[in-house]
Scaffold this active site. Sequence first.
Site, PDB file in Angstrom:
ATOM      1  N   SER A 168      -5.937   3.370 -17.549  1.00 41.69           N
ATOM      2  CA  SER A 168      -6.190   4.632 -18.246  1.00 41.69           C
ATOM      3  C   SER A 168      -6.986   5.535 -17.332  1.00 41.69           C
ATOM      4  CB  SER A 168      -6.917   4.383 -19.565  1.00 41.69           C
ATOM      5  OG  SER A 168      -7.063   5.592 -20.284  1.00 41.69           O
ATOM      6  N   HIS A 194      -2.383   5.506 -19.945  1.00 40.78           N
ATOM      7  CA  HIS A 194      -2.678   6.534 -20.952  1.00 40.78           C
ATOM      8  C   HIS A 194      -2.616   7.900 -20.267  1.00 40.78           C
ATOM      9  CE1 HIS A 194      -5.199   3.292 -23.218  1.00 40.78           C
ATOM     10  NE2 HIS A 194      -3.904   3.141 -23.395  1.00 40.78           N
TER      11      HIS A 194
END
Length: 301
Positions: A168, A194
């Site tokens: 992420s 993400h």
Amino acid sequence: MPIKVLIVDDSILVQKLLKDIINSEEDMEVMAVASDPYIAREIISKEKPDIITLDIDMPKMNGLTFLKSLKKHYPIPTLIISTLTRKDSDMEIRALELGAYDVVEKPSMFTKDSFYKSKQEIIEKIRASIYIDKLREFNFSDECINYSKNSILSKNIKSEKIVVIGASTGGPEAVYKVIKNLPENYYSVIVVMHMPERFTNSYAARLNNSCKMNVKEAEDGDCLIRGRVLIAPGNHNLYVKKCEEKDKYFVIIKKDEPYKHYRPSINLTLFSLAKASGNNVTAIILTGMGDDGAEGMEILK
């Protein structure tokens, strides 16, 4: 001490949305707002923020030019918050190369759920800034832009193992540093990050020019074969299923419900792999995932 945030954006509406999001948390606060980089530079010269949120498309000086200037004098962790389109995605890639530690889409007001998702993503990435030492530059190499990768892919070799990488905040750089060192005939690799929709396609293309393995944004039905890296599309979940007749694996791409606020969700990918492949999976969580991936890792044990 709360994280001091400087917002640099020319939109009054976006300024207000970001102020409301940031100031709603006890561990962070907006120290100042700047409508262009010149004002931001004045603010920074007087009081240094812990993190800067930066738009790309602004009057007087765009965000990329500001980043170039910033890294020389004030190496402050910088999060790009921008309205992403396909034509802009290359600029976001360039912003990462210039030292921005991540990219996130501007808050969406279409629905209550979409705003909540945007809010949580922005908060998570600002919190992660405390682990970023400074504004640092890295460059995607183009050394493999003319590298022939067709010989491995044309053989359509089944991958005995499947490697899954979850990342992420800080993920684009971390994933690049891993993938660029893998040989052309390495096991099938799935990357779940993400990252915003429309960003992952440009990112995959940039990786493909930099790495010996073939890298592409995953499409529904893509097979898991040696020599290929599949990047889960932004804002879509990626599932793996076994094709019993051919004893091979392929991916299913769905824009279904987020799992615990995440889409793509590394947990959902790992759940599907545990069911489809079991012991043939190696899972790696790199950076900034929050709790996404923890459940999936437990199931794979």
